[in-house]
Design a protein around this motif. Structure first.
Motif, PDB file in Angstrom:
ATOM      1  N   TRP A 226       0.841  -1.216   0.000  1.00 11.68           N
ATOM      2  CA  TRP A 226       0.000   0.000   0.000  1.00 11.68           C
ATOM      3  C   TRP A 226       0.867   1.253   0.000  1.00 11.68           C
ATOM      4  CZ3 TRP A 226      -3.887  -1.765  -1.995  1.00 11.68           C
ATOM      5  CH2 TRP A 226      -4.680  -2.778  -1.475  1.00 11.68           C
ATOM      6  N   ALA A 227       1.958   1.208   0.763  1.00 12.29           N
ATOM      7  CA  ALA A 227       2.858   2.358   0.807  1.00 12.29           C
ATOM      8  C   ALA A 227       3.460   2.612  -0.566  1.00 12.29           C
ATOM      9  CB  ALA A 227       3.957   2.114   1.841  1.00 12.29           C
ATOM     10  N   ALA A 228       3.845   1.516  -1.246  1.00 11.42           N
ATOM     11  CA  ALA A 228       4.432   1.653  -2.583  1.00 11.42           C
ATOM     12  C   ALA A 228       3.428   2.258  -3.551  1.00 11.42           C
ATOM     13  CB  ALA A 228       4.908   0.290  -3.083  1.00 11.42           C
ATOM     14  N   VAL A 229       2.167   1.812  -3.442  1.00 10.68           N
ATOM     15  CA  VAL A 229       1.115   2.354  -4.310  1.00 10.68           C
ATOM     16  C   VAL A 229       0.967   3.861  -4.078  1.00 10.68           C
ATOM     17  CG1 VAL A 229      -1.380   2.380  -4.715  1.00 10.68           C
ATOM     18  CG2 VAL A 229      -0.185   0.207  -4.525  1.00 10.68           C
ATOM     19  N   ALA A 230       0.880   4.242  -2.807  1.00  8.22           N
ATOM     20  CA  ALA A 230       0.674   5.654  -2.485  1.00  8.22           C
ATOM     21  C   ALA A 230       1.833   6.508  -2.987  1.00  8.22           C
ATOM     22  CB  ALA A 230       0.500   5.813  -0.969  1.00  8.22           C
ATOM     23  N   LEU A 231       3.055   6.042  -2.738  1.00  5.46           N
ATOM     24  CA  LEU A 231       4.232   6.803  -3.148  1.00  5.46           C
ATOM     25  C   LEU A 231       4.264   6.963  -4.675  1.00  5.46           C
ATOM     26  CD1 LEU A 231       6.786   8.082  -1.918  1.00  5.46           C
ATOM     27  CD2 LEU A 231       7.996   5.983  -2.521  1.00  5.46           C
ATOM     28  N   SER A 232       4.001   5.849  -5.394  1.00  3.32           N
ATOM     29  CA  SER A 232       4.030   5.910  -6.862  1.00  3.32           C
ATOM     30  C   SER A 232       3.005   6.903  -7.381  1.00  3.32           C
ATOM     31  CB  SER A 232       3.722   4.540  -7.469  1.00  3.32           C
ATOM     32  OG  SER A 232       4.466   3.553  -6.836  1.00  3.32           O
ATOM     33  N   LEU A 233       1.804   6.880  -6.763  1.00  6.07           N
ATOM     34  CA  LEU A 233       0.750   7.782  -7.218  1.00  6.07           C
ATOM     35  C   LEU A 233       1.148   9.237  -7.008  1.00  6.07           C
ATOM     36  CD1 LEU A 233      -2.600   6.080  -6.136  1.00  6.07           C
ATOM     37  CD2 LEU A 233      -1.685   6.395  -8.435  1.00  6.07           C
TER      38      LEU A 233
ATOM     39  N   ILE B 163       7.591   8.165 -18.841  1.00 10.27           N
ATOM     40  CA  ILE B 163       8.334   6.986 -18.381  1.00 10.27           C
ATOM     41  C   ILE B 163       8.081   6.747 -16.898  1.00 10.27           C
ATOM     42  CG2 ILE B 163      10.657   6.063 -17.994  1.00 10.27           C
ATOM     43  CD1 ILE B 163      11.468   7.470 -20.600  1.00 10.27           C
ATOM     44  N   VAL B 164       8.129   7.838 -16.115  1.00  9.15           N
ATOM     45  CA  VAL B 164       7.863   7.697 -14.677  1.00  9.15           C
ATOM     46  C   VAL B 164       6.451   7.156 -14.455  1.00  9.15           C
ATOM     47  CG1 VAL B 164       7.525   8.989 -12.526  1.00  9.15           C
ATOM     48  CG2 VAL B 164       9.533   9.414 -13.919  1.00  9.15           C
ATOM     49  N   GLY B 165       5.510   7.645 -15.276  1.00  6.33           N
ATOM     50  CA  GLY B 165       4.143   7.145 -15.165  1.00  6.33           C
ATOM     51  C   GLY B 165       4.077   5.642 -15.389  1.00  6.33           C
ATOM     52  N   VAL B 166       4.759   5.172 -16.433  1.00  6.44           N
ATOM     53  CA  VAL B 166       4.747   3.737 -16.735  1.00  6.44           C
ATOM     54  C   VAL B 166       5.391   2.945 -15.588  1.00  6.44           C
ATOM     55  CG1 VAL B 166       5.724   1.973 -18.252  1.00  6.44           C
ATOM     56  CG2 VAL B 166       4.650   3.989 -19.232  1.00  6.44           C
ATOM     57  N   VAL B 167       6.537   3.451 -15.082  1.00  6.80           N
ATOM     58  CA  VAL B 167       7.209   2.754 -13.974  1.00  6.80           C
ATOM     59  C   VAL B 167       6.306   2.741 -12.742  1.00  6.80           C
ATOM     60  CG1 VAL B 167       9.168   2.847 -12.394  1.00  6.80           C
ATOM     61  CG2 VAL B 167       9.515   3.282 -14.829  1.00  6.80           C
ATOM     62  N   ALA B 168       5.689   3.913 -12.438  1.00  8.45           N
ATOM     63  CA  ALA B 168       4.828   4.002 -11.252  1.00  8.45           C
ATOM     64  C   ALA B 168       3.671   3.017 -11.363  1.00  8.45           C
ATOM     65  CB  ALA B 168       4.295   5.425 -11.102  1.00  8.45           C
ATOM     66  N   PHE B 169       3.039   2.952 -12.548  1.00  7.09           N
ATOM     67  CA  PHE B 169       1.911   2.040 -12.709  1.00  7.09           C
ATOM     68  C   PHE B 169       2.367   0.587 -12.614  1.00  7.09           C
ATOM     69  CE2 PHE B 169      -2.220   4.001 -14.143  1.00  7.09           C
ATOM     70  CZ  PHE B 169      -1.923   5.256 -13.657  1.00  7.09           C
ATOM     71  N   THR B 170       3.588   0.305 -13.074  1.00  9.46           N
ATOM     72  CA  THR B 170       4.088  -1.068 -12.955  1.00  9.46           C
ATOM     73  C   THR B 170       4.267  -1.440 -11.485  1.00  9.46           C
ATOM     74  OG1 THR B 170       5.233  -0.685 -15.032  1.00  9.46           O
ATOM     75  CG2 THR B 170       5.817  -2.673 -13.824  1.00  9.46           C
ATOM     76  N   ILE B 171       4.811  -0.482 -10.693  1.00  7.21           N
ATOM     77  CA  ILE B 171       4.948  -0.734  -9.251  1.00  7.21           C
ATOM     78  C   ILE B 171       3.570  -0.964  -8.634  1.00  7.21           C
ATOM     79  CG2 ILE B 171       5.636   0.301  -7.043  1.00  7.21           C
ATOM     80  CD1 ILE B 171       7.835   1.781  -8.591  1.00  7.21           C
ATOM     81  N   ILE B 172       2.611  -0.152  -9.060  1.00  4.65           N
ATOM     82  CA  ILE B 172       1.245  -0.307  -8.550  1.00  4.65           C
ATOM     83  C   ILE B 172       0.697  -1.681  -8.907  1.00  4.65           C
ATOM     84  CG2 ILE B 172      -1.123   0.519  -8.864  1.00  4.65           C
ATOM     85  CD1 ILE B 172       0.123   3.330  -9.206  1.00  4.65           C
TER      86      ILE B 172
ATOM     87  N   TYR C  33      -0.610  10.988 -19.543  1.00  9.66           N
ATOM     88  CA  TYR C  33       0.284  10.405 -18.528  1.00  9.66           C
ATOM     89  C   TYR C  33      -0.415   9.370 -17.646  1.00  9.66           C
ATOM     90  CZ  TYR C  33       2.968  14.457 -19.967  1.00  9.66           C
ATOM     91  OH  TYR C  33       3.617  15.399 -20.717  1.00  9.66           O
ATOM     92  N   ILE C  34      -1.733   9.316 -17.669  1.00 10.39           N
ATOM     93  CA  ILE C  34      -2.397   8.199 -16.977  1.00 10.39           C
ATOM     94  C   ILE C  34      -3.011   7.217 -17.969  1.00 10.39           C
ATOM     95  CG2 ILE C  34      -2.874   8.975 -14.617  1.00 10.39           C
ATOM     96  CD1 ILE C  34      -5.445  10.206 -15.604  1.00 10.39           C
ATOM     97  N   HIS C  35      -3.387   7.710 -19.152  1.00  6.45           N
ATOM     98  CA  HIS C  35      -4.033   6.837 -20.128  1.00  6.45           C
ATOM     99  C   HIS C  35      -3.041   5.798 -20.676  1.00  6.45           C
ATOM    100  CE1 HIS C  35      -6.555   5.584 -23.463  1.00  6.45           C
ATOM    101  NE2 HIS C  35      -5.585   5.870 -24.301  1.00  6.45           N
ATOM    102  N   VAL C  36      -1.865   6.268 -21.083  1.00 15.26           N
ATOM    103  CA  VAL C  36      -0.890   5.350 -21.683  1.00 15.26           C
ATOM    104  C   VAL C  36      -0.386   4.310 -20.667  1.00 15.26           C
ATOM    105  CG1 VAL C  36       1.379   5.227 -22.782  1.00 15.26           C
ATOM    106  CG2 VAL C  36      -0.269   6.943 -23.519  1.00 15.26           C
ATOM    107  N   PRO C  37       0.013   4.731 -19.444  1.00 13.99           N
ATOM    108  CA  PRO C  37       0.423   3.697 -18.479  1.00 13.99           C
ATOM    109  C   PRO C  37      -0.686   2.706 -18.148  1.00 13.99           C
ATOM    110  CG  PRO C  37       1.164   5.834 -17.739  1.00 13.99           C
ATOM    111  CD  PRO C  37       0.278   6.076 -18.909  1.00 13.99           C
TER     112      PRO C  37
END
Lengths: 40, 244, 222
Positions: free
Chosen positions: B12-19, B192-201, B43-47
């Motif tokens: 959950w912490a990882a999700v929050a931080l990525s968001l 790129i950060v968006g894609v990485v963040a969504f992958t972590i999520i 930036y949210i549609h593509v990820p």
């Protein structure tokens, strides 16, 4: 609607549904955990 | 049956931080020359679209490995990934529609990628519906994994047919998407950060979702093993001569 | 009953067709329902003759995809649990069972396509072009849809939601068949080559047939 209005709408939908989904997972985990503990 | 006592909070912490990181960058990155502020929807549609594909690919891997190994762990991975995939596919469609309405003035275009995403949404919605029809983990896993493989193998053919169909019937030029040209390095970084963040999520959600499936399976097992009235509490034996 | 594979397939086909002859589900329910659907469309969208002629072929294929699935879900080619147990005790190869049920579904689908096709041609005044290619398309769609329907029906078999679930599972996966069939008709109309569309539908047939045969045993064991 203004451009920022559309952006806010999109982010609202995305983050809103996101919190709902994550919340539902957390809720279901809690409920399942409690049921298991009760049945022991 | 021992209940898993350790509660993992870090996903959950990882999700929050990525968001938070993804959101901040999306807001401070520059506006696009063609799309204006609307580029931020990208930036949210593509990820989200990227995650949908990753999730369905994992469902395929989980289903195939289950069929080969008969290890229920893989079925849980497939199931968890399918649910997350359906969620992100739905999100991709809605965001795509919002982006479409704000940029081109229409909610829906018969663009090949959009059509394919909608078809994928229904394929995996069916997969989830199939899983709901039975409680027995082994029977459910066998059936669902065959569908998981069938769906994934059909998708390239569906993709091919839809793309081919679209190249024959070009959409009117007003609704042709002008893809935002990424001129600024910060825009590329944000994406790129968006894609990485969504992958972590995705990974974090997978961990929690698999945990949930595991708990639900335990619960079903307990319900089937303990002595309980056959019909449960739903049926009450009528008492003869009882007053209404 | 440890006879050859094709002998077993023939036995299954014979059983299914016999069951259809007794019950008449496809002939008396599914086909009239499909024909009725073709009748309802013009009531809803208008009876302009040139419009109907324009959309006729497309409507026909949509009806085939949506209602044809019901043939594979129908009782004729679906086994109940006791029947499944009996078949496996008799030593029926699950793959032969799958192929047999597919063949019988395909035969029933061909009947569905032909009769509903005649109705569509009559109601919408559809132009028939290149009868040989049309026959090939109808045959490939019947086999492809029968494969998808039989495979999904055996996936959801014996679950309560079966009848409602199969069409939901089959419809999105049959998109290549729908596009193949409608685009080859358009191709014939405007003089484009249609071999590629037909080969794409054949590819669907091959892929689904392989998955069906390979997963027949694990599905039955579950």
């Amino acid at each position: 609607m203004t451009e920022w209005g559309w952006v806010a709408f999109a982010y609202g939908v995305a983050y809103g549904s996101f919190f709902l989904y994550a919340g539902s997972i957390a809720l279901r985990i809690n409920r399942a955990r409690q049921s298991i503990e009760r049945s022991e | 049956m021992k209940v898993q006592t350790r509660i993992r909070w870090w996903p959950w912490a990882a999700v929050a931080l990525s968001l938070v990181v993804a959101f901040t960058l999306s807001m401070i990155s520059p506006r696009d020359d063609v799309q204006g502020e609307l580029v931020r929807i990208m930036y949210i549609h593509v990820p989200a679209a990227w995650l949908a594909y990753v999730a369905f690919f994992m469902t395929f891997v989980g289903s195939l490995t289950y069929l080969l190994t008969k290890n229920l762990r893989w079925d849980r991975i497939a199931a968890a990934s399918a649910e997350i995939g359906v969620f992100f596919t739905g999100l991709t469609l809605v965001l795509g529609m919002i982006w479409g309405k704000s940029t081109w003035g229409v909610w829906w275009t018969w663009d090949a990628r959009l059509t394919l995403t909608a078809i994928m949404f229904f394929v995996y919605l069916g997969y989830l519906a199939l899983r709901r029809t039975t409680d027995d983990p082994v029977a459910r896993a066998s059936r669902a994994s065959v569908l998981g493989v069938l769906g994934a193998v059909q998708i390239p053919i569906v993709h091919f047919s839809v793309v081919w169909w679209r190249t024959l019937h070009q959409p009117p030029s007003i609704v042709r998407p002008d893809s935002p040209a990424i001129q600024e390095p910060l825009m590329l970084i944000t994406l790129i950060v968006g894609v990485v963040a969504f992958t972590i999520i995705y990974i974090s959600l997978m961990i929690k979702r698999i945990e949930l499936t595991h708990l639900e399976d335990q619960l079903t097992e307990i319900e089937h093993s303990t002595d309980q009235p056959v019909a449960g509490e739903a049926v009450v034996v009528p008492e003869l001569g009882a007053r209404p | 009953m440890t006879t050859g594979f094709w002998h077993q397939v023939r036995a299954v086909v014979h059983r299914d067709l016999l069951r259809e002859r007794r019950r008449g589900d496809v002939l008396w329910v599914t086909i009239p329902f499909g024909a009725l659907a073709l009748l309802l469309v013009p009531l809803a969208i208008g009876t302009d003759a040139s419009l109907l002629r324009e959309i006729g072929a497309g409507m026909y294929w949509v009806i085939v995809m949506l209602f044809g699935v019901l043939v594979a879900v129908g009782k004729a080619s679906r086994e109940t649990l006791p029947q499944q147990d009996a078949s496996s005790l008799l030593g029926l190869d699950p793959a032969a069972g799958f192929v047999g049920r597919t063949v019988s579904s395909a035969i029933l689908l061909l009947a569905f396509e032909s009769i509903v096709g005649v109705v569509a041609v009559g109601l919408y005044n559809i132009e028939i072009l290149a009868p040989i290619w049309l026959a090939v398309t109808i045959l490939v769609v019947a086999v492809g849809l029968a494969l998808l329907g039989t495979l999904t029906a055996s996936i959801v078999n014996s679950t309560t939601a079966g009848t409602a679930l199969v069409p939901l599972l089959v419809a999105p996966l049959s998109v290549p068949l729908l596009l193949g069939a409608t685009q080859s008709y358009d191709g014939l109309r405007y003089g484009h080559a249609i071999v590629s569309w037909v080969s794409m539908m054949v590819a669907v047939v091959i892929v689904v047939a392989m998955i069906g045969v390979l997963t027949a045993r694990p599905l039955q064991e579950s």
